[in-house]
Motif scaffolding. Structure first.
Motif, PDB file in Angstrom:
ATOM      1  N   LEU A 289      -0.129  -1.729 -23.427  1.00  0.00           N
ATOM      2  CA  LEU A 289      -1.455  -2.090 -22.930  1.00  0.00           C
ATOM      3  C   LEU A 289      -2.442  -0.968 -23.234  1.00  0.00           C
ATOM      4  O   LEU A 289      -2.131   0.208 -23.081  1.00  0.00           O
ATOM      5  N   ARG A 290      -3.642  -1.348 -23.624  1.00  0.00           N
ATOM      6  CA  ARG A 290      -4.642  -0.337 -23.942  1.00  0.00           C
ATOM      7  C   ARG A 290      -5.212   0.312 -22.682  1.00  0.00           C
ATOM      8  O   ARG A 290      -5.929   1.315 -22.752  1.00  0.00           O
ATOM      9  N   VAL A 291      -4.931  -0.263 -21.507  1.00  0.00           N
ATOM     10  CA  VAL A 291      -5.490   0.242 -20.255  1.00  0.00           C
ATOM     11  C   VAL A 291      -4.382   0.816 -19.377  1.00  0.00           C
ATOM     12  O   VAL A 291      -3.208   0.460 -19.526  1.00  0.00           O
ATOM     13  N   PRO A 292      -4.725   1.712 -18.451  1.00  0.00           N
ATOM     14  CA  PRO A 292      -3.712   2.288 -17.564  1.00  0.00           C
ATOM     15  C   PRO A 292      -3.099   1.236 -16.643  1.00  0.00           C
ATOM     16  O   PRO A 292      -3.771   0.284 -16.231  1.00  0.00           O
ATOM     17  N   VAL A 293      -1.829   1.431 -16.328  1.00  0.00           N
ATOM     18  CA  VAL A 293      -1.114   0.563 -15.392  1.00  0.00           C
ATOM     19  C   VAL A 293      -0.742   1.391 -14.158  1.00  0.00           C
ATOM     20  O   VAL A 293      -0.024   2.381 -14.262  1.00  0.00           O
ATOM     21  N   ILE A 294      -1.261   0.988 -13.010  1.00  0.00           N
ATOM     22  CA  ILE A 294      -0.926   1.614 -11.737  1.00  0.00           C
ATOM     23  C   ILE A 294       0.035   0.684 -11.013  1.00  0.00           C
ATOM     24  O   ILE A 294      -0.246  -0.503 -10.852  1.00  0.00           O
ATOM     25  N   THR A 295       1.160   1.208 -10.565  1.00  0.00           N
ATOM     26  CA  THR A 295       2.131   0.401  -9.836  1.00  0.00           C
ATOM     27  C   THR A 295       2.283   0.927  -8.418  1.00  0.00           C
ATOM     28  O   THR A 295       2.435   2.133  -8.209  1.00  0.00           O
ATOM     29  N   ALA A 296       2.230   0.011  -7.461  1.00  0.00           N
ATOM     30  CA  ALA A 296       2.407   0.348  -6.049  1.00  0.00           C
ATOM     31  C   ALA A 296       3.755  -0.193  -5.599  1.00  0.00           C
ATOM     32  O   ALA A 296       4.043  -1.375  -5.775  1.00  0.00           O
ATOM     33  N   VAL A 297       4.580   0.685  -5.026  1.00  0.00           N
ATOM     34  CA  VAL A 297       5.952   0.314  -4.674  1.00  0.00           C
ATOM     35  C   VAL A 297       6.171   0.399  -3.169  1.00  0.00           C
ATOM     36  O   VAL A 297       5.945   1.450  -2.563  1.00  0.00           O
TER      37      VAL A 297
ATOM     38  N   ILE B  52       0.961   5.282 -13.756  1.00  0.00           N
ATOM     39  CA  ILE B  52       0.845   5.965 -12.473  1.00  0.00           C
ATOM     40  C   ILE B  52       1.585   5.129 -11.443  1.00  0.00           C
ATOM     41  O   ILE B  52       1.396   3.913 -11.380  1.00  0.00           O
ATOM     42  N   VAL B  53       2.437   5.758 -10.644  1.00  0.00           N
ATOM     43  CA  VAL B  53       3.218   5.031  -9.637  1.00  0.00           C
ATOM     44  C   VAL B  53       3.005   5.672  -8.274  1.00  0.00           C
ATOM     45  O   VAL B  53       3.276   6.864  -8.090  1.00  0.00           O
ATOM     46  N   VAL B  54       2.523   4.867  -7.335  1.00  0.00           N
ATOM     47  CA  VAL B  54       2.344   5.294  -5.951  1.00  0.00           C
ATOM     48  C   VAL B  54       3.374   4.556  -5.111  1.00  0.00           C
ATOM     49  O   VAL B  54       3.527   3.340  -5.239  1.00  0.00           O
ATOM     50  N   ALA B  55       4.071   5.279  -4.263  1.00  0.00           N
ATOM     51  CA  ALA B  55       5.107   4.657  -3.442  1.00  0.00           C
ATOM     52  C   ALA B  55       4.859   4.901  -1.967  1.00  0.00           C
ATOM     53  O   ALA B  55       4.396   5.977  -1.568  1.00  0.00           O
TER      54      ALA B  55
ATOM     55  N   THR C 243       4.610   9.136  -9.206  1.00  0.00           N
ATOM     56  CA  THR C 243       3.464  10.047  -9.200  1.00  0.00           C
ATOM     57  C   THR C 243       3.215  10.661  -7.832  1.00  0.00           C
ATOM     58  O   THR C 243       3.036  11.875  -7.713  1.00  0.00           O
ATOM     59  N   GLU C 244       3.189   9.829  -6.808  1.00  0.00           N
ATOM     60  CA  GLU C 244       2.896  10.361  -5.479  1.00  0.00           C
ATOM     61  C   GLU C 244       3.426   9.447  -4.384  1.00  0.00           C
ATOM     62  O   GLU C 244       3.752   8.279  -4.627  1.00  0.00           O
ATOM     63  N   VAL C 245       3.521   9.993  -3.171  1.00  0.00           N
ATOM     64  CA  VAL C 245       4.011   9.275  -2.002  1.00  0.00           C
ATOM     65  C   VAL C 245       2.906   9.246  -0.947  1.00  0.00           C
ATOM     66  O   VAL C 245       2.234  10.260  -0.724  1.00  0.00           O
ATOM     67  N   VAL C 246       2.725   8.092  -0.331  1.00  0.00           N
ATOM     68  CA  VAL C 246       1.748   7.969   0.747  1.00  0.00           C
ATOM     69  C   VAL C 246       2.413   7.292   1.936  1.00  0.00           C
ATOM     70  O   VAL C 246       3.479   6.690   1.808  1.00  0.00           O
ATOM     71  N   GLU C 247       1.790   7.388   3.082  1.00  0.00           N
ATOM     72  CA  GLU C 247       2.303   6.686   4.252  1.00  0.00           C
ATOM     73  C   GLU C 247       2.272   5.186   3.990  1.00  0.00           C
ATOM     74  O   GLU C 247       1.405   4.690   3.259  1.00  0.00           O
TER      75      GLU C 247
ATOM     76  N   ASP D 250       1.317   2.558   5.540  1.00  0.00           N
ATOM     77  CA  ASP D 250       0.079   1.820   5.826  1.00  0.00           C
ATOM     78  C   ASP D 250      -1.041   2.155   4.854  1.00  0.00           C
ATOM     79  O   ASP D 250      -2.057   1.445   4.813  1.00  0.00           O
ATOM     80  N   ASP D 251      -0.871   3.231   4.086  1.00  0.00           N
ATOM     81  CA  ASP D 251      -1.931   3.665   3.164  1.00  0.00           C
ATOM     82  C   ASP D 251      -1.675   3.241   1.718  1.00  0.00           C
ATOM     83  O   ASP D 251      -2.483   3.550   0.836  1.00  0.00           O
ATOM     84  N   LEU D 252      -0.562   2.547   1.462  1.00  0.00           N
ATOM     85  CA  LEU D 252      -0.171   2.254   0.080  1.00  0.00           C
ATOM     86  C   LEU D 252      -1.231   1.436  -0.653  1.00  0.00           C
ATOM     87  O   LEU D 252      -1.670   1.807  -1.747  1.00  0.00           O
ATOM     88  N   THR D 253      -1.641   0.328  -0.081  1.00  0.00           N
ATOM     89  CA  THR D 253      -2.610  -0.539  -0.750  1.00  0.00           C
ATOM     90  C   THR D 253      -3.927   0.176  -0.988  1.00  0.00           C
ATOM     91  O   THR D 253      -4.494   0.120  -2.094  1.00  0.00           O
ATOM     92  N   ALA D 254      -4.412   0.879   0.030  1.00  0.00           N
ATOM     93  CA  ALA D 254      -5.697   1.567  -0.093  1.00  0.00           C
ATOM     94  C   ALA D 254      -5.649   2.651  -1.167  1.00  0.00           C
ATOM     95  O   ALA D 254      -6.602   2.827  -1.930  1.00  0.00           O
ATOM     96  N   ARG D 255      -4.524   3.373  -1.238  1.00  0.00           N
ATOM     97  CA  ARG D 255      -4.427   4.442  -2.229  1.00  0.00           C
ATOM     98  C   ARG D 255      -4.361   3.882  -3.646  1.00  0.00           C
ATOM     99  O   ARG D 255      -5.015   4.403  -4.560  1.00  0.00           O
TER     100      ARG D 255
END
Length: 267
Positions: A102-110, A128-131, A187-191, A193-198
């Motif tokens: 893909l020509r654009v970045p892919v962000i994945t939320a887990v 970029i992967v946020v979990a 890439t990073e870990v969030v609480e 409840d904050d996954l979607t917002a991040r």
């Protein structure tokens, strides 16, 4: 583009250029079937074809991002399982390759589990992967007499190194989100409840950046996997030279000189 909410994969692109791509079999932990994988590949190709898409946000509906292959479907195939898996893995390969290309970045939320060639493979093919802090990651293929797929035998090694990749694929530990971040799998870990917002905040941040520069940078990094630094120098020089003549590049330089926020136009 908007797909039916009943489809195994949904895709919706907003006016800002964020394409929300969602695995949509929550009752089966988004377990992968041929039907889902075909739909996923089609949705990714739609993102390829849509010039309005500036970033892809990949998520999974329900408690788990993706628990890998749908083992109930696999078991039901009986003697036909090898043929079914050949088709399924072919579609998974196409989907993961299309994500990387893909020509654009892919962000994945887990959230929940990212497992098997599907869950882990899609994570490894993302930019970029946020979990969520409670998320878990494991391969699991060897446990059921399988081998890793979805490109993870290559991408996982690039992300975490040979020794860690072999440990993950051979011994199948269940990694916490913190452990996954510590070894470079995500890439990073969030609480929780904050996954979607991040994830949304990251997508919004990337949308505001010059699309041509993002695309060129992603292409350089992924296409450089397995190559030496010397092999990439000429390609980097060519890309930088091309970008320097774009409107966004000139605007970025002017903004620095004038000490103001840049206004990028995607050209």
């Amino acid at each position: 583009m908007t797909t039916s909410i009943d489809a195994p994969v949904t895709l919706q692109t907003d006016a800002d250029g964020i394409a929300r791509l969602r695995l949509n079999r929550p009752g089966a932990s988004n377990g992968l079937t041929v039907e889902l994988l075909k739909a996923l590949h089609e949705a990714i190709l739609a993102c390829h074809a849509d010039p309005a898409v500036k970033v892809v946000l990949l998520t999974g509906e329900g408690r788990n991002f993706c628990a890998g292959g749908d083992v109930k479907t696999f078991e039901s195939k009986g003697e036909a399982l090898p043929d079914y898996l050949r088709e399924a893995t072919a579609w998974l390969q196409l989907a993961t390759a299309a994500l990387i290309q893909l020509r654009v970045p892919v962000i994945t939320a887990v959230q929940g589990f990212a497992a098997g060639g599907g869950g882990l493979g899609l994570v490894c093919a993302s930019d970029i992967v946020v979990a969520a802090r409670s998320a878990k990651f494991f391969s699991g293929a060897v446990r059921v007499g399988m081998a890793p797929d979805g490109g993870s035998s290559v991408t996982l090694t690039q992300l975490v190194g040979l020794r860690q990749a072999l440990r993950i694929l051979l011994t199948n530990p269940t990694l916490t989100a913190t452990e996954a971040a510590d070894i470079g799998l995500i890439t990073e870990v969030v609480e929780d409840d904050d996954l979607t917002a991040r994830a949304e905040a990251l997508a919004t941040e990337l949308v505001a950046l010059p699309t041509l520069a993002l695309s060129a940078t992603k292409r350089l990094v992924w296409s450089g996997v397995g190559q030496s630094v010397e092999q990439r120098l000429a390609e980097e020089a060519r890309t930088v030279s091309e970008l320097s003549g774009t409107a966004d590049s000139l605007e970025g330089l002017r903004a620095v000189i004038e000490r103001r926020a840049p206004k990028f136009v995607g050209r």
